[in-house]
Scaffold this motif. Structure first.
Motif, PDB file in Angstrom:
ATOM      1  N   MET A  74     -25.356 -45.444 -22.037  1.00 29.18           N
ATOM      2  CA  MET A  74     -25.602 -44.784 -20.762  1.00 29.18           C
ATOM      3  C   MET A  74     -25.494 -45.748 -19.589  1.00 29.18           C
ATOM      4  SD  MET A  74     -26.081 -41.572 -21.157  1.00 29.18           S
ATOM      5  CE  MET A  74     -26.949 -41.140 -19.650  1.00 29.18           C
ATOM      6  N   SER A  75     -26.009 -46.958 -19.782  1.00 33.03           N
ATOM      7  CA  SER A  75     -25.962 -47.915 -18.672  1.00 33.03           C
ATOM      8  C   SER A  75     -24.529 -48.260 -18.324  1.00 33.03           C
ATOM      9  CB  SER A  75     -26.747 -49.177 -19.027  1.00 33.03           C
ATOM     10  OG  SER A  75     -26.154 -49.810 -20.154  1.00 33.03           O
ATOM     11  N   GLY A  76     -23.623 -48.316 -19.347  1.00 31.96           N
ATOM     12  CA  GLY A  76     -22.224 -48.603 -19.064  1.00 31.96           C
ATOM     13  C   GLY A  76     -21.597 -47.504 -18.239  1.00 31.96           C
ATOM     14  N   ASP A  77     -21.910 -46.223 -18.564  1.00 30.57           N
ATOM     15  CA  ASP A  77     -21.380 -45.104 -17.784  1.00 30.57           C
ATOM     16  C   ASP A  77     -21.878 -45.159 -16.352  1.00 30.57           C
ATOM     17  OD1 ASP A  77     -20.093 -44.215 -20.021  1.00 30.57           O
ATOM     18  OD2 ASP A  77     -21.654 -42.768 -20.589  1.00 30.57           O
ATOM     19  N   ARG A  78     -23.167 -45.510 -16.192  1.00 27.56           N
ATOM     20  CA  ARG A  78     -23.731 -45.589 -14.845  1.00 27.56           C
ATOM     21  C   ARG A  78     -23.034 -46.669 -14.039  1.00 27.56           C
ATOM     22  NH1 ARG A  78     -28.501 -45.973 -16.270  1.00 27.56           N
ATOM     23  NH2 ARG A  78     -28.883 -48.206 -16.075  1.00 27.56           N
ATOM     24  N   ASP A  79     -22.743 -47.818 -14.685  1.00 26.54           N
ATOM     25  CA  ASP A  79     -22.035 -48.894 -13.994  1.00 26.54           C
ATOM     26  C   ASP A  79     -20.655 -48.442 -13.561  1.00 26.54           C
ATOM     27  OD1 ASP A  79     -24.144 -50.584 -14.252  1.00 26.54           O
ATOM     28  OD2 ASP A  79     -23.347 -51.676 -15.992  1.00 26.54           O
ATOM     29  N   ASP A  80     -19.943 -47.687 -14.450  1.00 28.18           N
ATOM     30  CA  ASP A  80     -18.605 -47.221 -14.104  1.00 28.18           C
ATOM     31  C   ASP A  80     -18.637 -46.281 -12.917  1.00 28.18           C
ATOM     32  OD1 ASP A  80     -17.462 -48.685 -16.092  1.00 28.18           O
ATOM     33  OD2 ASP A  80     -17.455 -47.057 -17.570  1.00 28.18           O
ATOM     34  N   ARG A  81     -19.621 -45.363 -12.898  1.00 28.47           N
ATOM     35  CA  ARG A  81     -19.723 -44.442 -11.767  1.00 28.47           C
ATOM     36  C   ARG A  81     -20.076 -45.176 -10.488  1.00 28.47           C
ATOM     37  NH1 ARG A  81     -22.711 -41.482 -15.502  1.00 28.47           N
ATOM     38  NH2 ARG A  81     -24.622 -41.992 -14.383  1.00 28.47           N
ATOM     39  N   GLN A  82     -20.928 -46.185 -10.610  1.00 34.19           N
ATOM     40  CA  GLN A  82     -21.409 -46.888  -9.427  1.00 34.19           C
ATOM     41  C   GLN A  82     -20.301 -47.665  -8.735  1.00 34.19           C
ATOM     42  OE1 GLN A  82     -24.502 -49.757 -10.226  1.00 34.19           O
ATOM     43  NE2 GLN A  82     -25.731 -48.982  -8.545  1.00 34.19           N
ATOM     44  N   ARG A  83     -19.283 -48.075  -9.502  1.00 34.76           N
ATOM     45  CA  ARG A  83     -18.177 -48.811  -8.912  1.00 34.76           C
ATOM     46  C   ARG A  83     -17.466 -48.000  -7.839  1.00 34.76           C
ATOM     47  NH1 ARG A  83     -14.990 -51.796 -13.916  1.00 34.76           N
ATOM     48  NH2 ARG A  83     -16.650 -53.262 -14.453  1.00 34.76           N
ATOM     49  N   HIS A  84     -17.518 -46.691  -7.960  1.00 30.11           N
ATOM     50  CA  HIS A  84     -16.795 -45.845  -7.020  1.00 30.11           C
ATOM     51  C   HIS A  84     -17.689 -45.350  -5.880  1.00 30.11           C
ATOM     52  CE1 HIS A  84     -13.312 -45.957  -9.619  1.00 30.11           C
ATOM     53  NE2 HIS A  84     -14.124 -45.752 -10.635  1.00 30.11           N
ATOM     54  N   LEU A  85     -18.914 -45.820  -5.863  1.00 32.13           N
ATOM     55  CA  LEU A  85     -19.806 -45.559  -4.741  1.00 32.13           C
ATOM     56  C   LEU A  85     -19.828 -46.812  -3.884  1.00 32.13           C
ATOM     57  CD1 LEU A  85     -22.739 -43.877  -6.680  1.00 32.13           C
ATOM     58  CD2 LEU A  85     -21.024 -42.724  -5.289  1.00 32.13           C
ATOM     59  N   PRO A  86     -19.640 -46.701  -2.565  1.00 33.93           N
ATOM     60  CA  PRO A  86     -19.525 -47.901  -1.723  1.00 33.93           C
ATOM     61  C   PRO A  86     -20.649 -48.901  -1.928  1.00 33.93           C
ATOM     62  CG  PRO A  86     -18.917 -45.951  -0.486  1.00 33.93           C
ATOM     63  CD  PRO A  86     -19.425 -45.460  -1.818  1.00 33.93           C
ATOM     64  N   ALA A  87     -21.906 -48.454  -1.910  1.00 31.28           N
ATOM     65  CA  ALA A  87     -23.015 -49.399  -2.014  1.00 31.28           C
ATOM     66  C   ALA A  87     -23.014 -50.100  -3.365  1.00 31.28           C
ATOM     67  CB  ALA A  87     -24.342 -48.682  -1.787  1.00 31.28           C
ATOM     68  N   GLY A  88     -22.836 -49.322  -4.425  1.00 30.65           N
ATOM     69  CA  GLY A  88     -22.826 -49.911  -5.751  1.00 30.65           C
ATOM     70  C   GLY A  88     -21.647 -50.834  -5.954  1.00 30.65           C
ATOM     71  N   ARG A  89     -20.473 -50.434  -5.450  1.00 25.42           N
ATOM     72  CA  ARG A  89     -19.283 -51.264  -5.609  1.00 25.42           C
ATOM     73  C   ARG A  89     -19.439 -52.581  -4.882  1.00 25.42           C
ATOM     74  NH1 ARG A  89     -15.891 -48.170  -3.353  1.00 25.42           N
ATOM     75  NH2 ARG A  89     -15.820 -49.223  -1.338  1.00 25.42           N
ATOM     76  N   LYS A  90     -19.960 -52.510  -3.665  1.00 28.43           N
ATOM     77  CA  LYS A  90     -20.103 -53.739  -2.896  1.00 28.43           C
ATOM     78  C   LYS A  90     -21.086 -54.701  -3.558  1.00 28.43           C
ATOM     79  CE  LYS A  90     -20.664 -51.585   1.052  1.00 28.43           C
ATOM     80  NZ  LYS A  90     -20.894 -51.330   2.488  1.00 28.43           N
ATOM     81  N   ALA A  91     -22.149 -54.159  -4.156  1.00 25.87           N
ATOM     82  CA  ALA A  91     -23.109 -55.018  -4.836  1.00 25.87           C
ATOM     83  C   ALA A  91     -22.461 -55.701  -6.035  1.00 25.87           C
ATOM     84  CB  ALA A  91     -24.322 -54.198  -5.271  1.00 25.87           C
ATOM     85  N   GLN A  92     -21.687 -54.925  -6.805  1.00 22.33           N
ATOM     86  CA  GLN A  92     -21.017 -55.515  -7.954  1.00 22.33           C
ATOM     87  C   GLN A  92     -19.923 -56.482  -7.522  1.00 22.33           C
ATOM     88  OE1 GLN A  92     -19.723 -52.747 -10.893  1.00 22.33           O
ATOM     89  NE2 GLN A  92     -21.742 -51.823 -11.157  1.00 22.33           N
ATOM     90  N   LEU A  93     -19.236 -56.142  -6.438  1.00 23.53           N
ATOM     91  CA  LEU A  93     -18.201 -57.027  -5.910  1.00 23.53           C
ATOM     92  C   LEU A  93     -18.801 -58.367  -5.496  1.00 23.53           C
ATOM     93  CD1 LEU A  93     -15.349 -55.947  -3.518  1.00 23.53           C
ATOM     94  CD2 LEU A  93     -16.636 -58.026  -3.080  1.00 23.53           C
ATOM     95  N   ALA A  94     -19.931 -58.307  -4.783  1.00 20.13           N
ATOM     96  CA  ALA A  94     -20.590 -59.543  -4.348  1.00 20.13           C
ATOM     97  C   ALA A  94     -21.021 -60.379  -5.546  1.00 20.13           C
ATOM     98  CB  ALA A  94     -21.793 -59.204  -3.473  1.00 20.13           C
ATOM     99  N   ALA A  95     -21.532 -59.717  -6.588  1.00 18.32           N
ATOM    100  CA  ALA A  95     -21.950 -60.443  -7.778  1.00 18.32           C
ATOM    101  C   ALA A  95     -20.760 -61.075  -8.488  1.00 18.32           C
ATOM    102  CB  ALA A  95     -22.685 -59.483  -8.722  1.00 18.32           C
ATOM    103  N   TYR A  96     -19.644 -60.356  -8.505  1.00 23.04           N
ATOM    104  CA  TYR A  96     -18.443 -60.885  -9.159  1.00 23.04           C
ATOM    105  C   TYR A  96     -17.912 -62.112  -8.420  1.00 23.04           C
ATOM    106  CZ  TYR A  96     -13.767 -61.145 -11.142  1.00 23.04           C
ATOM    107  OH  TYR A  96     -12.632 -61.580 -11.750  1.00 23.04           O
ATOM    108  N   VAL A  97     -17.863 -62.051  -7.089  1.00 20.36           N
ATOM    109  CA  VAL A  97     -17.404 -63.196  -6.300  1.00 20.36           C
ATOM    110  C   VAL A  97     -18.319 -64.395  -6.527  1.00 20.36           C
ATOM    111  CG1 VAL A  97     -16.988 -64.085  -3.968  1.00 20.36           C
ATOM    112  CG2 VAL A  97     -16.285 -61.755  -4.559  1.00 20.36           C
ATOM    113  N   SER A  98     -19.621 -64.125  -6.592  1.00 18.94           N
ATOM    114  CA  SER A  98     -20.575 -65.208  -6.817  1.00 18.94           C
ATOM    115  C   SER A  98     -20.337 -65.885  -8.158  1.00 18.94           C
ATOM    116  CB  SER A  98     -22.003 -64.662  -6.753  1.00 18.94           C
ATOM    117  OG  SER A  98     -22.952 -65.676  -6.998  1.00 18.94           O
ATOM    118  N   ASP A  99     -20.037 -65.090  -9.181  1.00 22.74           N
ATOM    119  CA  ASP A  99     -19.794 -65.653 -10.515  1.00 22.74           C
ATOM    120  C   ASP A  99     -18.456 -66.380 -10.589  1.00 22.74           C
ATOM    121  OD1 ASP A  99     -22.198 -64.681 -11.450  1.00 22.74           O
ATOM    122  OD2 ASP A  99     -21.336 -62.867 -12.318  1.00 22.74           O
ATOM    123  N   ALA A 100     -17.413 -65.777  -9.966  1.00 21.05           N
ATOM    124  CA  ALA A 100     -16.063 -66.333 -10.066  1.00 21.05           C
ATOM    125  C   ALA A 100     -15.864 -67.541  -9.166  1.00 21.05           C
ATOM    126  CB  ALA A 100     -15.032 -65.259  -9.728  1.00 21.05           C
TER     127      ALA A 100
END
Length: 279
Positions: A1-27
């Motif tokens: 379920m958490s994986g599905d929630r993550d996939d849906r959140q990517r297409h929501l601006p707030a959720g996507r931006k949070a994941q994007l920021a985390a990805y940039v921080s890691d990369a």
């Protein structure tokens, strides 16, 4: 379920931006195209997200992508903070680089702590002419090794204790003198198969590019912590160098790219072999 929630959140601006920021921080550093592919959105959408995250102070926007704040702090620190890092690796690189230098030759050395270690390693050499923008190099060079030392002029970047300006000198008449060298020894901040050699400062990258263009042979000096990374300003593609001198073998993708670009890889396990200067 958490994986599905993550996939849906990517297409929501707030959720996507949070994941994007985390990805940039890691990369550490990413491109717009990489982010668009990863998050399944358009390049324009990624650019808007990055612009907003930059305005909020979460990351640093660059041409074509973004850099994490932690990467900036790691790569753009004062020289005295970097002197004690990777000391053994730098000493290994310095000894290998010194083996490329011929007595009586002219060499150029750029700023950085790896090239500073190289300057100290020239005790067995004689009759060298050295031109550098590294203000710490003249004091580190063994006096018995040196015929002449020249410092390139320009503004001094206090963070790195190196000058930023043209790779040239002027005669008393004001005429610019053409200069060249047998070997340029260039320390870089990062190396990757796609971006080549990069550094964090535009002006330093421009000066390093000019040093490369004035050298019969070019040796890039970088320890293994620089592998697979990309910083703000490109110095050159991989093939602009004759040698990469490092402390251990790079990962396979970088090793293959170096071989394809005909760059000789020099490590403690694979010391330098004789090679003619480029025509």
């Amino acid at each position: 379920m958490s994986g599905d929630r993550d996939d849906r959140q990517r297409h929501l601006p707030a959720g996507r931006k949070a994941q994007l920021a985390a990805y940039v921080s890691d990369a550490g550093q990413v491109t717009v195209g990489e982010l668009a592919e990863r998050f399944g959105v358009s390049i324009d959408t990624v650019r808007r997200d990055l612009d907003q995250l930059s305005a909020e102070g979460i990351l640093v926007r660059t041409y074509g992508g973004a850099v994490s704040l932690s990467t900036i702090s790691r790569t753009d620190r004062a020289v005295d903070q970097r002197l004690n890092e990777q000391e053994k690796e730098k000493e290994k690189i310095a000894a290998l680089a010194a083996a490329l230098v011929q007595d009586g030759s002219t060499i150029m050395i750029n700023g950085g702590t790896t090239t500073l270690a190289f300057a100290r390693s020239l005790r067995q050499h004689r009759d060298l002419t050295v031109a550098t923008n590294n203000l710490l190099v003249p004091g580190a060079l063994p006096p018995t090794a040196i015929r002449d030392i020249y410092i390139f002029g320009g503004a001094v970047r206090s963070l790195t204790l190196a000058t930023i300006g043209p790779v040239s000198f002027r005669a008393n008449t004001g005429t610019e003198l053409d200069v060249s060298c047998d070997l340029a020894l260039i320390g870089v901040g990062a190396i990757s198969a796609d971006a080549g050699y990069t550094t964090s400062n535009l002006a330093e990258a421009a000066m390093m590019q000019e040093m490369l263009s004035r050298a019969a042979r070019v040796a890039i000096l970088a320890d293994s912590s620089k592998f697979g990374r990309r910083l703000f300003a490109q110095v050159s593609e991989l093939g602009a160098a004759d040698y990469l001198i490092t402390d251990t073998m790079p990962p396979p993708d970088l090793r293959d790219a170096l071989a394809a670009s005909e760059v000789e890889l020099i490590t403690p396990a694979a010391p330098p072999r004789p090679r003619e200067a480029r025509s």
